[in-house]
Enzyme design. Structure first.
Site, mmCIF file in Angstrom:
data_model
loop_
_atom_site.group_PDB
_atom_site.id
_atom_site.type_symbol
_atom_site.label_atom_id
_atom_site.label_comp_id
_atom_site.label_asym_id
_atom_site.label_seq_id
_atom_site.Cartn_x
_atom_site.Cartn_y
_atom_site.Cartn_z
ATOM 1 N N SER A 180 31.563 22.404 67.230
ATOM 2 C CA SER A 180 32.961 22.763 67.012
ATOM 3 C C SER A 180 33.139 23.309 65.603
ATOM 4 O O SER A 180 32.244 23.208 64.755
ATOM 5 C CB SER A 180 33.862 21.535 67.214
ATOM 6 N N CYS A 203 26.990 7.743 71.620
ATOM 7 C CA CYS A 203 27.011 6.522 72.390
ATOM 8 C C CYS A 203 28.244 5.711 72.063
ATOM 9 O O CYS A 203 29.100 6.106 71.284
ATOM 10 C CB CYS A 203 25.760 5.695 72.092
ATOM 11 N N ARG A 233 24.559 4.467 76.299
ATOM 12 C CA ARG A 233 23.814 5.625 75.809
ATOM 13 C C ARG A 233 24.172 6.920 76.525
ATOM 14 O O ARG A 233 24.225 6.984 77.757
ATOM 15 C CB ARG A 233 22.311 5.386 75.965
#
Length: 628
Positions: free
Chosen positions: A361, A2, A50
């Site tokens: 990642s 967020c 959000r």
């Protein structure tokens, strides 16, 4: 994932205007496309954008429970265990998400709850009874948090700088020391900001402001420790390392939305995909981008891994010279950012967002496990330093380095001038210079005499020297890695991933930065991190059961961009135009004829200045956006 923002009056609890908080979160709408919220009370206002990942409908923010309110960016991976622990202590929960764990954790544990959190986060808690604002950032700086004192005495905070810039009382004055830092490093590090007076809460720190008591210094609540050594055989330590990697991956696979992974075909992303495939009952979604230029394209390696683990693989070939993205990056990074791999990172994030909302990642393994080539070069130089007296090195190597011609175009081992000068100095000075983009001597020529005087001796490299000097460490490799984890990782790598992923509404998670894994890696004997020039040695050895040798032991490529070619081709006029930029002239900081000389010499092939020209291009556009 967020965007957050807020205001707090640490003196008299003046009213907070909700539209001002709303403007601060509206500036960060890309970070949270699924909803927003603003809450105000006497002396405080919290805002939230959000991106729904967990408990999609049940955890709106800001979240309030009695006298406590929170706005939160990030994920708490162990929230279920913490929820059970708090419930046993008498806490009552109304939602199924991780945000409420922060509320109840503050109620029962206060600031000490940070030690219990496993996650990436930046959040603000307001405690009405205590009249306090609590700002906190995760251990390694995955999530950002900017803050500033405004002219009315209030504190403003936001995930991104643009959130603060949306407040009319923030003074937009540039900080010349941040320009020096940027030109040296290619990014503005976390202890600096291009806008004077704006601060970034350091990784692993919190700020507790209690009404009527002034604004204290941020307090460090976590640090990586390289001073302790793990004992055991390589086989035993390798199994422990692999177990920690598995735990880091599986904990970050919890989501109520589609989840996948970036896959470059390098060691780190391939390891993450391998461990995801091991833990997942269905095919892992993977995303790869490729380039038409063979020297920059890693699709063949990614395809090898995708086939090996039967992933649902998406690939796209993109242009490595997509100049249209420059202004997009300038907008999303706010401060100038000269790591040209951000172009490719943005493109792979955009591709991933078409298929998933969360992507894992491989960020962090190079810093934690000594995977950069510069770590090997530094280790070799440190061995020479250890064999020869400092006076001899200064006399012989310093003299030779002074007369040897520059070869910035060459690979590091062939840049004899750079290596000789590094050997003439101490380890910290040598490494601080090696990680830079524009060398001190060139920066001195690029700044005007007035700017050099205004800098008052400030030198970007000094933060590296200080970090290595004060590191909780035993040896030279420890100190190098510690400095990278404290400066390079949050300032460059994690900033790049956060801004590019958030730009497209994607949550990126870094399983190889699980704090237990990072601390364990820091405890490994140096030879298990870097052996015979092979970085991440124990990690690679442990992964041999999963990945073929051509993936594990191939030369490191990474996301590269042919910026030097650009400034001899399509961007040559842009480079020449920097010397006539009215904005750069008005600053009074730069010797414009020197910039013109760089552009001319680079275009003619007399010298290699592509990275410095890229720095000035991004600087000029960022300054225009911030102050123009």
């Amino acid at each position: 994932m967020c965007g957050i923002a807020g205001l707090f009056h640490p003196g008299t609890p003046k009213p907070v205007d909700p539209p001002r908080v709303r403007a601060m979160i509206a500036a960060q709408a890309h970070r949270g496309p699924d909803g927003d919220g603003v809450w105000t009370a006497p002396g405080v206002g919290l805002g939230h954008r959000r991106l729904s990942i967990i408990d999609l409908a049940g955890s709106p923010q800001p979240m309030i429970d009695g006298e406590i309110a929170v706005t939160f960016n990030g994920e708490i991976y162990n929230y279920r265990a913490l929820r059970a622990e708090l419930s046993a202590m008498g806490a009552h929960f109304r939602t199924e998400g991780d945000t409420e764990v922060l509320l109840q954790g503050w109620r029962y544990w206060g600031p000490a709850m940070l030690d219990r959190l496993d996650g990436m986060f930046a959040f603000a808690i307001h405690d009405m009874l205590a009249g306090a604002l609590f700002l906190a950032r995760d251990r390694l700086g995955v999530k950002p948090l900017h803050w500033a004192e405004l002219s009315d005495g209030s504190i403003a905070f936001a995930s991104e700088l643009k959130g603060l810039l949306a407040h009319p009382l923030l003074r937009r004055q540039p900080d010349l020391t941040a320009v020096e830092d940027y030109l040296a490093l290619g990014y503005v590090p976390d202890d600096a900001c291009m806008v004077a007076g704006v601060r970034k809460l350091p990784a692993g720190h919190y700020l507790l402001v209690e009404r009527g008591r002034g604004i204290p210094r941020p307090q460090q609540w976590w640090d990586v420790d390289f001073s302790r050594r793990a004992s055991g055989s390589a086989a035993a330590l390798g199994e422990e390392l692999l177990d920690l990697m598995r735990a880091g991956v599986t904990s970050r696979m919890v989501a109520d939305v589609p989840l996948g992974a970036f896959l470059s075909g390098g060691v780190d992303s391939s390891a993450v995909v391998a461990l995801m495939a091991e833990a997942s009952p269905r095919a892992v979604r993977t995303c790869t981008i490729g380039f038409e230029e063979a020297g920059y394209d890693e699709r063949a390696f990614a395809d090898t891994v995708a086939r090996r683990f039967a992933t649902a693989h998406a690939t796209r070939v993109v242009r490595s010279d997509d100049f249209a993205l420059i202004d997009t990056l300038v907008h999303h990074f706010d401060e100038p950012f000269a790591d040209a791999s951000a172009l490719a990172t943005y493109q792979v994030c955009a591709l991933a967002r078409e298929h998933v909302t969360v992507a894992l990642s491989g960020d962090g393994a190079d810093e934690a496990m000594a995977g950069y080539r510069r770590h090997a070069f530094q280790a070799a130089e440190d061995r020479v330093r250890g064999l020869l007296p400092a006076g001899f090195r200064r006399s012989v190597f310093g003299t030779l380095g002074g007369i040897y011609p520059k070869a910035d175009w060459a690979p590091r081992p062939l840049r004899a001038k750079t290596t000789l000068l590094a050997l003439a100095g101490d380890s910290a000075e040598g490494y601080a210079t090696s990680v830079g983009v524009t060398a001190p001597a060139l920066r001195a020529r690029l700044f005007t005499p007035e700017a050099r005087a205004a800098l008052g001796g400030h030198r970007a490299e000094d933060r590296y020297v200080a970090a290595m000097r004060d590191a909780p460490a035993q040896g030279p490799l420890d100190r190098v890695q510690y400095a990278d984890l404290k400066i390079w990782l949050p300032g460059d790598i994690l900033t790049k991933t956060d801004r590019t992923s958030m730009a497209v509404g994607l949550e990126a998670r870094e399983p190889l930065l699980d704090h237990r894994l990072v601390q364990f890696a820091a405890s490994l004997p140096p030879a298990m991190r870097l052996q015979r020039g092979c970085g991440k040695w124990l990690m690679k050895r442990s992964l041999e059961r999963y990945l073929p040798r051509e993936i594990l032991y191939r030369p490191k490529m990474g996301f590269s961009t042919p910026i030097s070619d650009w400034f001899r081709g399509a961007l040559a006029e842009e480079a020449a135009g920097l010397a006539t930029s009215s904005l750069l002239r008005e600053t009074g900081w730069f010797a414009l004829p020197e910039i013109a000389r760089l552009a001319d010499d680079h275009r003619a092939g007399r010298a290699e200045h592509g990275r410095t020209l890229w720095q000035f291009l991004m600087l000029e556009r960022s300054l225009t956006r911030l102050f123009g």
